[in-house]
Every structure is written in C-alpha cells, then in structure tokens.
Motif scaffolding. Structure first.
Motif, PDB file in Angstrom:
ATOM      1  N   ALA A   1       0.831  -1.209   0.000  1.00  0.00           N
ATOM      2  CA  ALA A   1       0.000   0.000   0.000  1.00  0.00           C
ATOM      3  C   ALA A   1       0.865   1.258   0.000  1.00  0.00           C
ATOM      4  O   ALA A   1       0.552   2.230  -0.693  1.00  0.00           O
TER       5      ALA A   1
ATOM      6  N   LEU B   1       0.931   4.317  -2.682  1.00  0.00           N
ATOM      7  CA  LEU B   1       0.779   5.734  -2.324  1.00  0.00           C
ATOM      8  C   LEU B   1       1.917   6.563  -2.908  1.00  0.00           C
ATOM      9  O   LEU B   1       1.687   7.641  -3.463  1.00  0.00           O
TER      10      LEU B   1
ATOM     11  N   LEU C   1      -7.329   2.994  -2.629  1.00  0.00           N
ATOM     12  CA  LEU C   1      -6.817   4.370  -2.664  1.00  0.00           C
ATOM     13  C   LEU C   1      -7.950   5.333  -2.986  1.00  0.00           C
ATOM     14  O   LEU C   1      -8.826   5.032  -3.792  1.00  0.00           O
TER      15      LEU C   1
ATOM     16  N   ALA D   1      -4.750   5.553   1.594  1.00  0.00           N
ATOM     17  CA  ALA D   1      -4.903   4.110   1.386  1.00  0.00           C
ATOM     18  C   ALA D   1      -5.636   3.576   2.605  1.00  0.00           C
ATOM     19  O   ALA D   1      -5.160   3.713   3.730  1.00  0.00           O
TER      20      ALA D   1
END
Length: 149
Positions: free
Chosen positions: A47, A51, A90, A103
C-alpha cells in the motif's frame, strides 16, 4: 525361570500422544500470530508503494497542468479502483494547490482499520490504526509499536 515380559502392543500410548499434541499446540501458538503479522506488513508495504507511486503521478499532473485537480474538484490523476486482490483501496481529494491521497485497509485482507496518507508536501501520516497499534501524524507506521517505515 521367570516368564518373559509381555510384548508391548504396537502403537502409541496416551501420554505420548498428549505430549506430541502439546508440542504442536505451542509451535502453532507461536507461528500463527507471527505469520499473520508478516503477511500484514507485506500488505502494508504494498500500500505504501502504491501511495508513493500515486504521489509521483500527481506531481507529474501538476507539472503538465499547473494544478492538482481536474478543474471539477477531482484529483487530476485518479487512483485506480481496488481490485479483488488489493488489500488497500486508494482515494484522493484535491484542490488546485493541494491534495491528499489515502490508502484504506479493506475488510477481509487483515488490514481493516489502517489508513495511510500522503500529500503534496510529501507529508506522510497514519491517521488510523486498529486496536493494539500506535498511529502517527508524522510517518507511515509499519509495526505495532509505532515504528515508521
């Protein structure tokens, strides 16, 4: 002459089975939480990479258009929709001069309750974590104790 001792029947005694069961239970009690934490950290790392990638895409959009939003209040570069295999979804909010990408952990992936964020100033934060974890408004938390990644 004394009689020979009776032959032991084949198989395991109850004591041997209980000792084996106790050893397996102790090993499982150690291994299962460790494995779950390892999988969770892997999903968190994925994650955070997504990002960081989205931040790069937002900065590229800004260089091309001189604004972060699309003129209609949406992020200039929209994050992809979460697929079935994605542990985090997201989302992005933006104005012409600012944006925040988040996220959010999805249910069923072992990361429910986690929220990670990044903005145009590269400020990273962990605004939400599940019980037992320590969050941070200055970094992305990757361990229960609040250690940053």
């Amino acid at each position: 002459p004394p009689a020979p001792p009776p032959a032991r029947p084949p198989g395991f005694t109850l004591i041997e089975l209980l000792v084996t069961l106790a050893i397996v239970a102790v090993l499982a009690a150690i291994a299962v939480p460790t494995t779950a934490d390892h999988l969770r950290r892997g999903r968190i790392t994925e994650a955070l990479a997504r990002l960081a990638d989205h931040r790069v895409r937002m900065e590229q959009y800004f260089l091309d258009h001189r604004r972060y939003d699309d003129g209609a209040g949406r992020c200039g570069h929209l994050p992809p929709l979460a697929g079935a295999a994605d542990a985090f979804a997201l989302d992005c909010t933006a104005t012409s001069t600012r944006y925040v990408v988040r996220a959010t952990g999805r249910a069923g992936a072992g990361v429910q309750g986690f929220v990670y964020a990044i903005d145009e100033a590269d400020a990273r934060s962990t605004p939400a974590v599940p019980d037992g974890w320590v969050g941070s408004d200055r970094c992305w938390v990757v361990r229960r104790d609040g250690s940053c990644g």
